[in-house]
Structures are given as structure tokens and as C-alpha cells.
Design a protein around this motif. Structure first.
Motif, mmCIF file in Angstrom:
data_model
loop_
_atom_site.group_PDB
_atom_site.id
_atom_site.type_symbol
_atom_site.label_atom_id
_atom_site.label_comp_id
_atom_site.label_asym_id
_atom_site.label_seq_id
_atom_site.Cartn_x
_atom_site.Cartn_y
_atom_site.Cartn_z
ATOM 1 N N LEU A 36 31.689 34.529 28.042
ATOM 2 C CA LEU A 36 31.049 34.639 26.728
ATOM 3 C C LEU A 36 29.833 35.535 26.801
ATOM 4 N N SER A 37 29.041 35.397 27.868
ATOM 5 C CA SER A 37 27.804 36.179 27.904
ATOM 6 C C SER A 37 28.066 37.657 28.159
ATOM 7 N N TRP A 38 28.982 38.013 29.050
ATOM 8 C CA TRP A 38 29.150 39.454 29.280
ATOM 9 C C TRP A 38 29.837 40.126 28.111
ATOM 10 N N ILE A 39 30.775 39.430 27.455
ATOM 11 C CA ILE A 39 31.466 40.052 26.326
ATOM 12 C C ILE A 39 30.507 40.269 25.154
ATOM 13 N N SER A 40 29.651 39.274 24.886
ATOM 14 C CA SER A 40 28.736 39.451 23.751
ATOM 15 C C SER A 40 27.689 40.525 24.056
ATOM 16 N N PHE A 41 27.244 40.581 25.296
ATOM 17 C CA PHE A 41 26.271 41.600 25.673
ATOM 18 C C PHE A 41 26.908 42.993 25.611
ATOM 19 N N PHE A 42 28.165 43.082 26.010
ATOM 20 C CA PHE A 42 28.937 44.329 25.908
ATOM 21 C C PHE A 42 28.989 44.778 24.445
ATOM 22 N N ALA A 43 29.275 43.828 23.543
ATOM 23 C CA ALA A 43 29.345 44.149 22.106
ATOM 24 C C ALA A 43 28.025 44.708 21.610
ATOM 25 N N CYS A 44 26.913 44.126 22.066
ATOM 26 C CA CYS A 44 25.598 44.607 21.628
ATOM 27 C C CYS A 44 25.322 46.015 22.148
ATOM 28 N N PHE A 45 25.749 46.303 23.361
ATOM 29 C CA PHE A 45 25.557 47.638 23.913
ATOM 30 C C PHE A 45 26.399 48.656 23.155
ATOM 31 N N VAL A 46 27.629 48.251 22.817
ATOM 32 C CA VAL A 46 28.498 49.155 22.043
ATOM 33 C C VAL A 46 27.819 49.496 20.713
ATOM 34 N N SER A 47 27.256 48.490 20.050
ATOM 35 C CA SER A 47 26.601 48.734 18.759
ATOM 36 C C SER A 47 25.366 49.606 18.902
ATOM 37 N N THR A 48 24.547 49.314 19.922
ATOM 38 C CA THR A 48 23.284 50.049 20.067
ATOM 39 C C THR A 48 23.521 51.524 20.358
ATOM 40 N N PHE A 49 24.559 51.829 21.147
ATOM 41 C CA PHE A 49 24.819 53.230 21.488
ATOM 42 C C PHE A 49 26.033 53.782 20.756
ATOM 43 N N ALA A 50 26.370 53.177 19.592
ATOM 44 C CA ALA A 50 27.501 53.664 18.792
ATOM 45 C C ALA A 50 27.193 55.008 18.152
ATOM 46 N N ALA A 51 25.920 55.256 17.825
ATOM 47 C CA ALA A 51 25.576 56.507 17.146
ATOM 48 C C ALA A 51 25.657 57.755 18.031
ATOM 49 N N ASN A 165 26.379 46.218 30.292
ATOM 50 C CA ASN A 165 25.908 47.611 30.252
ATOM 51 C C ASN A 165 27.055 48.593 30.108
ATOM 52 N N LEU A 166 28.225 48.167 30.579
ATOM 53 C CA LEU A 166 29.441 48.971 30.455
ATOM 54 C C LEU A 166 29.649 49.426 29.016
ATOM 55 N N GLY A 167 29.210 48.591 28.075
ATOM 56 C CA GLY A 167 29.347 48.911 26.655
ATOM 57 C C GLY A 167 28.728 50.257 26.310
ATOM 58 N N GLY A 168 27.629 50.598 27.005
ATOM 59 C CA GLY A 168 26.958 51.873 26.746
ATOM 60 C C GLY A 168 27.823 53.064 27.106
ATOM 61 N N GLY A 169 28.707 52.875 28.079
ATOM 62 C CA GLY A 169 29.631 53.940 28.453
ATOM 63 C C GLY A 169 30.891 53.883 27.614
ATOM 64 N N ALA A 170 31.400 52.653 27.440
ATOM 65 C CA ALA A 170 32.639 52.481 26.672
ATOM 66 C C ALA A 170 32.499 52.996 25.247
#
Lengths: 501, 203
Positions: A36-51, A165-170
Motif C-alpha cells: 500500500l505504501s509504495w503504490i500510493s507513493f508511486f502515484a504521488c510521484f507520477v502526479s507531481t512529475f506528470a507535467a 520514486n520510480l513514479g518520477g521516471g515512469a
């Protein structure tokens, strides 16, 4: 009041924290909390670096200048500076489950509203508020430190932090893909397609908050509310928690050094695509892929740092954790210096990839040390360190990557120098019960002396310090193989006044 | 056989080399006269309004100058004002690196007179002040001449394009609804938690 005898799927210690980490299990409560924690944190990274990957479209739609884009990039990482400290406090007081689901739901509107902005100031605002969601990092680390025993906490923290943090790359791959699907399959114009694309990270974020609330629990034995009412967990006072965090100098040192591994990582996330685009004239698509690969290294490099921390601690204890952190971060700084000096494309990509591994491993190694700095104020210390990471990102972008004072390659080299200088602060971390980089432990000082010094006599008499007692026992492994023969206190030592440390 | 192979590869190499050679704008002559006209004046709406373009060989140049001209490509280019603070639209003399003209309007085979085209401004053009430039290519796809409807400083006769916002009422509504839903569900969560506390306290 007695606690129910609980059966856990994983082997546990006296605090019921898991002593083993099984990646492919979703067993309640330990591994479920991890996922739960890594997936939600991944989601937040995706949103923050979506632009960033959609900037070429957004800048035309909103008529942005380079300054507008730079300012929004700084805003995206500055919101989390204070949000992370606040999150640390919230975790200490309300528990990671409520704290993180609340933050994620409060920042989701910023992502939804990104679809309706019309101006540079609107862009700045949505990036600023969306960036607050990066404070879920703190709840992630806090949650892992609550669920996993000292011998695997580095691994748990490293994996959850790294995969988040992977979210920032994904996102550099996800957002352009979603955008082109909407643009070509649904036929929306470019300026509409990017707006619709933002609903994807927003929905993902909302769903992850629901999952945390309904499926997660704060500690192995239950949620804070239940534990506080049964007396197993003392409901702590904010002022005391905060005081013990800010007066612990180790928290400040780690905040500084984290600014120069994680902060550097965030800075690179913001500037690397345009660096390759401008210096080596690759096209935007290629630059995006290179940028993504920097973030994607988090799959193994940050967890690797965490695992390395645990591995080294087995033999050398806390001193090993500190030495490894310092060496890895210094090498990261050296590679950063080198990156700015290389003028060939393949050379730059190669150095960048090695640099990403070292700088991300240093992040993992930092959070192998953080859980031991304080037991009472774990949340605020995690928050300070995490916040320090964002301060580092803001500082480096403002000093080296804004305006035309330094070219981007000069900025990167100077950033490498700054990493090495600031990492020297690690030399000053000293735990009296375990030692520091150059000095061994003080004779006769135990883990209890260190952790129980956070509680006053009056508090101890009311038995509020029980959790710290258990933690002290479990953290004896940090002595390493050599320290095993050092004094171990007898429980009766702590019914009376302890020696002053 | 070897010598022929060498000659062929030399010719192929020089063809590509010529194609890769960075032609600079300053080395070219402005031999084409380009005019742009719209009955609506100089403010055009993207996706709706039309711009009429005409181009012809400037008669002040000696005849025969256009012997190598094969195709003409008209492009929409950023005026000076729209380039400020935006390095991704920078003007560079080397045409391979130049980012001034990023939208192609139309491509036609070259003819010295009688050229016109009515262009409907595309939907995805950004806000800005633009001019039109025509690049002339020879049969090896190398730029040999150009023409534009404004002077060198790209300050006069610019067309101000008013873009679409890309927003739709449905997106606005969805965005606001989901935002409200997120906040309301958070309130719901707190309510559920406090109910649980009351139940626990009662036990």
C-alpha cells in the motif's frame, strides 16, 4: 487489559515487527502495508512529475516562458519541504494510515484542477499544491519503520522509497503515452488531450487513498485509536515529540545530507531531459526516454542502498551503515562532477546511469540510519530528513539552474562539488551507544540510555516509554558483531533513575 | 570494379554530405516576395479564420536565378515578440538548428508567378505573433532561397493568432466534481474513524 495472542504470517520481534521481508506476499499487516505504501507513493510521484514530459504542449497552450516553467519546477518541490515535517508530526500523532490517506485526498484536487488551468500562474499553483503529495514519503518510511524490525528496516525503507520514486521516471513514459492515445484515438486536439491525460494520475491517487484507508493499519497490533484506548500505546503530546526531534542534531545533519542525494535526484528529474535536448540535440522523445531511465534506476538502486545498509550492519552495526553512506554519497558527488565535464552523448548517458545508481543508493542508505535517530519522534525526524531533501532540490535549482549565470553542464559539475562538501557532515554523526565514523561507542552506554533519555521521569513513571524499551532491545543488533559483548541492561535498571548520558 | 565502387560510394557520400551541410539563412537571398492577407485584419482565430498567401519571384533579380528551384515550402514562423523568454523558439543562423519556423503550412512545386493558397489556421497553433516564410528547395532538398512577408527584424506585418483554450465544459465539470468527491470522502473517513473510536470507548 490483555492483548489478544496474534498470529502473524511473518516471524516477528517483541514489538511484533516483522524480522523477515517477503516481497511477493501481501500478508496482513506487514507486507500489505508495504505494498500500500509504495503504490500510493508511486502515484504521488507520477502526479507531481506528470507535467514535465508534456511541457512542449502545455507551454504552447498556456503561453509559458522559460522562467514560468523553471519557477513551476521549483514550486513543485518546495511545497513538500514543510509538508514533510508536518507529515512526520501527523504520523507520530495520528498514525501513518490516516495521515497519508488524508494528504493524498487533499492533494488529488490539485491534479484534477490541472485540467482547467489557463495561465502561467495557474500552472504554478497546481504544480505547487500537487507537490505537497510528496510528503507521503514520510508516511511510507514511518510505516515501514513501524512494521519492520531493525534488521530489515533498511531493506523495507529502501524498497518502498525506491519503488515510489520510480513514479518520477515512469511518468515520463506514462503521460506521453496517455496523451497520444487520447490525441490520436479519441481525436481530441492537443490542447484538450493533455488536460484529459491528467485525470489518469489523479484517479490513481484517489484510489490509492481509499485502499490505504480501508486495507491498511498503523502498527502490527492495530490502529493508533484502538491501541491508545487499550493503553498499549500512549497518545503522545505534540510539543514533546517536536522538541525531541529538533534538539537531536543528528536529524539536522541527515536533513542536510539527504538534500544532497534526494534533492539532487529531484533536480535531475526536472532538468535532465532539457540538458540532453539542448547540449546533444537529441529529439524530445529521446530526451524523455533518457530522463525516464534516470528515475527508473530506482527500481533497484535505492532498495539496493537499503539492503546494503542492513547487510553491512550485520557485521559492523551502525558504524558500518554510516561509513557506507558516506562513501557511496561521495562517489555519487564525484560522478556528478564528471557528468558535467563529459562532452560525448554516449559517455554522458553512461556516467548518468552510474551516477543515478550511487545517488539513489545513498538515499536508501540514509533511511537505513534514520529509524535509529529517535524512537519517540521517529515521524518528525523522518519528516525533517525528507523535508531537507526537498530543500536541497530547491537550493540547487535556484543556485545553479536558474537564469543564465551557469550553463547547465557547469551547474551539474558545481552540484557535484556541493554534494561532496555537504556529505562531509556525516563525519559528525555520533551515537554514544554505537559510535560514529571515527570514534567507537562510549563505554557503559546502552541503547536504553539513548532512547529513554527522550522521556521525563514523570512520563516513565506512568509507563509511557514502553515502546522505546522494546525498541532499544531490538536495536541491539546495531552494535555489530564486535559490540555484542558490551553491557546489556537488566530490566530493573529502568524502574529507577537511569544514568545520565 | 573497385574503382567504380569507390566512385559510387563517393557520389553517395557527397549527396548525403551536401544534404547534411548546414545551410545558413544569412547565405541565402530573399528572392521570393511573399504576401499574406486576411479580410479580418491581423487578428486570427485558430481553427476558424483563413489567411490568404501569395508568393512570386521578385522581378528585381536577374532571370535564370530560379533555374535550380524545385519546390516551395511555406512555414508559419514566430515573430520576435513571441520568441522572447522561450529558447525553444530561438533563431539560429544554421537552418538545421533554427527553431523559428516550426509549422509547415503548405508545400508546392515551384513556379515564378501565380501562386496562392488559402490556409485555415490550425487548431493547435499557440498564442503568438507570427509571420510567413517560404523556403525554396532544389532537387536535392537543400534550401537555396527564401522569402517572407516581413522584414529582417520580424516585427512588422505580424499576425496575432488567438488560440483555442482546449478546455471544454465537460472537463471543467468532471474536474470539479472529482475534486469535491475527494474532499467529501476524506470527511467521510474522519467521520468513520470517530465512530470507531466511540465504539471502542464504549467497550
Amino acid at each position: 487489559m490483555e492483548t489478544k495472542e496474534q498470529k502473524f504470517a511473518l516471524p516477528v520481534d517483541s514489538e511484533h515487527k516483522a524480522t523477515e521481508f517477503r516481497l511477493f506476499s501481501v500478508a496482513t499487516p506487514h507486507m500489505r502495508a508495504f505494498h500500500l505504501s509504495w503504490i500510493s507513493f508511486f502515484a504521488c510521484f507520477v502526479s507531481t512529475f506528470a507535467a514535465p514530459p508534456l511541457i512542449p504542449i502545455i507551454r504552447d497552450n498556456l503561453d509559458l516562458t522559460a522562467t514560468d516553467i523553471g519557477n513551476a519546477g521549483i514550486a513543485a518541490v518546495s511545497g513538500a519541504v514543510f509538508a514533510r515535517v508536518a507529515m512526520g508530526t501527523a504520523c507520530d500523532l495520528f498514525g501513518p494510515r490516516l495521515a497519508s490517506s488524508a494528504l493524498i485526498l487533499l492533494t488529488a484536487p490539485a491534479v484534477y484542477l490541472s485540467a482547467i488551468i489557463n495561465s502561467p500562474s495557474g500552472f504554478l499553483m497546481v504544480r505547487f499544491f500537487t507537490g505537497f503529495s510528496l510528503a507521503t514519503f514520510v508516511s511510507t518510511q514511518f510505516w515501514m519503520s513501524s512494521m519492520f524490525s531493525p534488521n530489515v528496516v533498511g531493506t523495507a525503507n529502501g524498497l518502498s522509497g525506491g519503488w515510489g520514486n520510480l513514479g518520477g521516471g515512469a511518468t515520463q513514459l506514462i503521460m506521453p503515452l496517455v496523451y497520444s492515445l487520447i490525441h490520436s484515438q479519441i481525436g481530441s486536439s492537443k490542447f484538450t488531450a493533455w488536460r484529459i491525460a491528467f485525470f489518469i494520475p489523479a484517479l490513481f491517487q484517489t484510489l490509492s487513498a481509499f485502499a490505504i484507508f480501508f486495507l491498511g493499519q498503523d502498527m502490527p497490533d492495530g490502529n493508533y485509536i484502538r491501541l491508545e484506548n487499550s493503553g498499549e500505546k500512549h497518545k503522545d503530546e505534540f510539543s514533546q515529540v517536536f522538541y525531541h526531534a529538533i534538539t537531536n542534531y543528528r536529524g539536522w545533519i541527515l536533513a542536510l545530507t539527504y538534500g544532497y542525494c534526494f534533492g539532487v535526484e529531484l533536480t535531475i528529474d526536472n532538468i535532465i531531459a532539457q540538458y540532453f535536448f539542448d547540449r546533444f540535440h537529441v529529439n524530445l522523445h529521446t530526451a524523455g526516454i533518457i530522463a525516464a531511465s534516470f528515475g527508473l534506476a530506482n527500481l533497484f538502486s535505492r532498495p539496493g542502498g537499503g539492503m546494503l545498509s542492513d547487510l553491512v550492519a550485520k557485521r559492523y552495526g551502525m558504524r558500518g551503515r554510516l561509513w557506507t553512506l558516506w562513501v557511496v554519497q561521495m562517489i555519487g558527488g564525484l560522478l556528478c562532477l564528471l557528468l558535467g565535464k563529459i562532452s560525448s552523448l554516449t559517455g554522458s548517458i553512461a556516467v548518468m546511469l552510474v551516477f543515478s545508481v550511487f545517488v539513489q543508493a545513498a538515499c536508501g542508505l540514509t533511511f537505513g540510519v534514520v529509524p535509529f535517530v529517535s524512537r519517540r519522534s521517529l515521524g518528525v525526524i523522518s519528516g525533517m530528513t525528507g523535508g531537507g531533501g526537498n530543500v536541497g532540490a530547491v537550493l540547487t535549482q535556484v543556485i545553479f539552474f536558474r537564469g543564465s549565470r551557469y550553463s547547465t553542464e557547469e551547474g551539474i559539475t558545481l552540484m557535484g562539488v556541493m554534494i561532496m562538501c555537504c556529505s562531509l557532515a556525516i563525519l559528525f554523526i555520533y551515537f554514544p551507544q554505537w559510535g560514529g565514523l571515527f570514534c567507537g561507542p562510549k563505554k557503559g552506554v546502552t541503547e536504553e540510555d539513548y532512547y529513554l533519555s527522550e522521556w521525563t521521569e514523570a512520563e516513565k513513571q506512568q509507563g509511557f516509554h514502553k515502546m522505546s524499551m522494546k525498541f532499544s532491545e531490538n536495536s541491539r543488533r546495531e552494535r555489530g558483531k564486535k559490540g555484542v559483548s558490551a553491557p546489556v541492561p537488566v530490566p530493573s535498571d529502568y524502574e529507577s533513575t537511569p544514568a545520565n548520558v | 570494379m573497385d574503382f567504380r565502387g569507390f566512385v559510387i560510394s563517393f557520389l553517395v557520400f557527397s549527396y548525403f554530405a551536401a544534404g547534411c551541410y548546414g545551410v545558413t539563412l544569412s547565405s541565402l537571398q530573399m528572392t521570393l516576395k511573399v504576401t499574406a492577407f486576411s479580410p479580418l485584419g491581423h487578428d486570427l482565430k485558430a481553427g476558424e479564420d483563413d489567411l490568404t498567401l501569395k508568393w512570386e519571384l521578385d522581378s528585381k533579380f536577374p532571370s535564370g536565378i530560379d533555374s535550380s528551384y524545385k519546390t516551395v515550402k511555406l512555414k508559419l514562423c514566430y515573430g520576435r515578440e513571441s520568441q522572447e523568454g522561450r529558447p525553444w523558439r530561438k533563431t539560429v543562423d544554421d537552418l538545421k538548428k533554427d527553431k523559428t519556423c516550426q509549422h509547415t503550412i503548405v508545400q508546392r512545386p515551384y513556379s515564378p508567378t501565380n501562386n496562392s493558397f488559402v490556409w485555415t489556421v490550425e487548431r493547435d497553433i499557440a498564442l503568438g505573433k507570427y509571420f510567413v516564410r517560404a523556403y525554396v528547395y532544389n532537387d536535392q532538398q537543400i534550401v537555396v532561397a527564401y522569402g517572407q512577408n516581413t522584414g529582417d527584424a520580424a516585427l512588422l506585418d505580424l499576425y496575432h493568432i488567438i488560440p483555442i483554450t482546449g478546455r471544454h465544459a465537460s472537463i471543467d465539470v468532471a474536474s470539479i466534481c472529482f475534486s469535491v468527491f475527494s474532499v467529501v470522502s476524506l470527511v467521510g473517513f474522519f467521520y468513520m474513524e470517530s465512530r470507531k473510536t466511540r465504539t471502542v470507548l464504549q467497550k
